[in-house]
Design an enzyme around this catalytic site. Structure first.
Site, PDB file in Angstrom:
ATOM      1  N   GLY A 246       0.808  -1.217   0.000  1.00  0.00           N
ATOM      2  CA  GLY A 246       0.000   0.000   0.000  1.00  0.00           C
ATOM      3  C   GLY A 246       0.835   1.258   0.000  1.00  0.00           C
ATOM      4  O   GLY A 246       0.321   2.353   0.208  1.00  0.00           O
ATOM      5  N   LYS A 247       2.138   1.129  -0.266  1.00  0.00           N
ATOM      6  CA  LYS A 247       3.015   2.300  -0.206  1.00  0.00           C
ATOM      7  C   LYS A 247       2.683   3.332  -1.280  1.00  0.00           C
ATOM      8  O   LYS A 247       2.713   4.544  -1.023  1.00  0.00           O
ATOM      9  CB  LYS A 247       4.483   1.873  -0.303  1.00  0.00           C
ATOM     10  CG  LYS A 247       4.872   1.107  -1.553  1.00  0.00           C
ATOM     11  CD  LYS A 247       6.312   0.615  -1.462  1.00  0.00           C
ATOM     12  CE  LYS A 247       6.736  -0.112  -2.736  1.00  0.00           C
ATOM     13  NZ  LYS A 247       5.919  -1.345  -2.980  1.00  0.00           N
ATOM     14  N   HIS A 283      -2.375   2.004 -11.810  1.00  0.00           N
ATOM     15  CA  HIS A 283      -1.840   3.220 -11.201  1.00  0.00           C
ATOM     16  C   HIS A 283      -2.456   4.459 -11.841  1.00  0.00           C
ATOM     17  O   HIS A 283      -2.836   5.411 -11.154  1.00  0.00           O
ATOM     18  CB  HIS A 283      -0.315   3.257 -11.351  1.00  0.00           C
ATOM     19  CG  HIS A 283       0.407   2.544 -10.247  1.00  0.00           C
ATOM     20  ND1 HIS A 283       1.142   3.198  -9.308  1.00  0.00           N
ATOM     21  CD2 HIS A 283       0.485   1.228  -9.935  1.00  0.00           C
ATOM     22  CE1 HIS A 283       1.676   2.323  -8.458  1.00  0.00           C
ATOM     23  NE2 HIS A 283       1.289   1.116  -8.829  1.00  0.00           N
ATOM     24  N   ARG A 286      -6.009   5.224 -10.805  1.00  0.00           N
ATOM     25  CA  ARG A 286      -6.135   5.620  -9.402  1.00  0.00           C
ATOM     26  C   ARG A 286      -5.781   7.087  -9.188  1.00  0.00           C
ATOM     27  O   ARG A 286      -6.233   7.696  -8.212  1.00  0.00           O
ATOM     28  CB  ARG A 286      -5.214   4.721  -8.572  1.00  0.00           C
ATOM     29  CG  ARG A 286      -5.584   4.585  -7.129  1.00  0.00           C
ATOM     30  CD  ARG A 286      -4.765   3.484  -6.495  1.00  0.00           C
ATOM     31  NE  ARG A 286      -3.329   3.719  -6.620  1.00  0.00           N
ATOM     32  CZ  ARG A 286      -2.409   2.749  -6.625  1.00  0.00           C
ATOM     33  NH1 ARG A 286      -2.789   1.495  -6.533  1.00  0.00           N
ATOM     34  NH2 ARG A 286      -1.130   3.041  -6.726  1.00  0.00           N
ATOM     35  N   GLU A 295       7.350   9.978 -17.651  1.00  0.00           N
ATOM     36  CA  GLU A 295       8.105   8.749 -17.452  1.00  0.00           C
ATOM     37  C   GLU A 295       9.575   9.043 -17.697  1.00  0.00           C
ATOM     38  O   GLU A 295       9.991   9.268 -18.837  1.00  0.00           O
ATOM     39  CB  GLU A 295       7.606   7.663 -18.405  1.00  0.00           C
ATOM     40  CG  GLU A 295       6.181   7.217 -18.109  1.00  0.00           C
ATOM     41  CD  GLU A 295       5.714   6.108 -19.031  1.00  0.00           C
ATOM     42  OE1 GLU A 295       6.466   5.768 -19.972  1.00  0.00           O
ATOM     43  OE2 GLU A 295       4.604   5.589 -18.820  1.00  0.00           O
TER      44      GLU A 295
END
Length: 425
Positions: A246-247, A283, A286, A295
């Protein structure tokens, strides 16, 4: 202007009736909350809480002087009483103003769900903003304010002194207010409408402090314009954790209430790897849609960008848009590829020195940055010892990088089973 919070919970309160969840089970004492209601200078009541007269009495207040009762949202909680002698509750149409005889001015602002936000100005010019549960401003106007007549940067009103909203349920609302200038570092941000989806116990207050907000018990009295209670935000934070701990969620949560976040993905793409593509997609879904993504493993220029032009004042606070770096382990993998660190001969022939130079440069950039930074990294030192020299080399170098990077951070967290443990800060 004084504000007494007769309640700070969601419409159904906290704990919810007959709910066995952990948040409800631990909502006792100061953590038990009735439906949110505000009493402003004893003259204005915003929303109703169960037993408002008793709630006021417990807070050392009286409703005898209330001249106006306003509702902000369609009521979905238990039946509410209107004590005898109080004015009939009403609403103000979006964009309209209401002036009270004692000098308060109330402006109704549009929100993105059914309901109304209220901007309240006191006789001395203090200003607060109150949003109903689950609401965000309906829009921003060119960065100058809330659509519908709220904060107007061009008009010189300045940031609000106090903002009360559903911080954890709608962190994007706080981000939008910050983007418009309606909330700045001196604004007291107080979480209200707290429901049983908030984390129980001290974790609630930790999460709020991480986004520059706080929660107070029912019955608390607030002085609008008081600065001392505003949490200090760390400039640099390192979030450590194992696989699926969950980091990354913790790191993203810490910046969800801030605008203009730059998400720095150090992993890039991997052709033909469907599992990796699925992870990247998860990711992206979210993250808030307003975040930008780049990137790259070239972190030093990003940490140096948007720094202050000079002057002592600029050194007191973060400057520039926040960076979320995910993650340092992938950055280290990339750099070890570039310096040939996986080959024993190359490593001893100059790879070690080249890697030290790259990691030292990164740590120096973190030390010097003026930007808010949240970085994610893997904690790999607690598992099985790698079977290969290259694997052990990576483990050792990542441990050294985490220690050096963390030494430059005001806050260091270790996430275990979704729970963030503060190692520093």
């Amino acid at each position: 202007m004084d504000v007494t919070l007769l309640g700070t919970g969601a419409p159904l309160g906290l704990p919810r009736p007959d709910c066995p969840c952990a948040a409800c089970a631990t909502a006792v004492g100061d953590e038990a909350r009735a439906a949110t209601a505000l009493l402003v200078d004893g003259a204005l009541l915003i929303d109703l809480t169960p037993g408002p007269a008793f709630a006021a009495a417990r807070a050392g207040q009286s409703l005898a002087g209330v001249r106006q009762v306003l509702l902000s949202h369609p009521h979905e909680g238990p039946a509410m009483e209107v004590p005898a002698g109080l004015p009939t509750p009403g609403r103000v149409a979006d964009g309209r103003e209401l002036a009270l005889l004692d000098g308060h001015r109330i402006r109704a602002l549009a929100v993105d769900i059914p309901g109304t936000a209220y901007e309240i100005s006191g006789p001395a010019g203090e200003r607060l903003l109150y949003l109903p549960p689950g609401a965000a401003p309906a829009g921003l106007v060119d960065g100058n304010g809330v659509a519908g007549g709220g904060y107007d940067g061009a008009g010189g009103n300045g940031p609000y002194d106090l903002v009360l909203l559903d911080v954890l349920g709608r962190p994007d609302a706080l981000a939008r207010l910050r983007a418009s200038g309606a909330v700045d570092a001196a604004t007291d941000v107080v979480a209200v409408h707290l429901d049983h989806d908030v984390p129980p116990g001290p974790e609630l207050h930790r999460r709020l402090a991480a986004v520059g907000a706080r929660a107070v018990p029912d019955g608390s009295a607030l002085v609008v314009g008081e600065y001392h209670a505003v949490p200090d935000l760390p400039r640099r934070t390192l979030v450590l954790g194992g696989a699926r701990s969950g980091k990354s969620v913790e790191a993203e949560r810490r910046l969800a209430a801030f605008p203009d976040v730059l998400y720095v993905a150090t992993g890039g793409g991997r052709d033909g790897d469907a599992d990796w593509a699925a992870r990247i997609s998860l990711h992206r879904e979210r993250r808030p849609s307003s975040w930008r993504t780049v990137e790259t493993c070239d972190l030093v220029p990003l940490l140096a960008a948007d720094g202050p032009d000079g002057g002592a004042e600029a050194t007191d606070r973060p400057v520039g848009s926040p960076l979320l770096i995910d993650c340092l382990a992938l950055w280290l993998t990339h750099v070890m590829d570039e310096v040939g660190a996986w080959d024993d001969e190359t490593w001893e022939g100059g790879g070690r020195k080249a890697l030290r130079e790259r990691t030292d440069a990164l740590v120096a950039a973190v030390r010097a940055t003026r930007r808010p930074v949240v970085a994610v990294s893997n904690e790999v030192g607690s598992g099985v010892v790698p079977a290969t020299p290259a694997g052990r080399r990576f483990r050792d170098e990542l441990g050294r990088l985490n220690a050096s990077f963390g030494a430059e951070c005001e806050q260091v967290l270790l996430v275990v089973a979704g729970q963030a443990l503060a190692l520093r800060g």
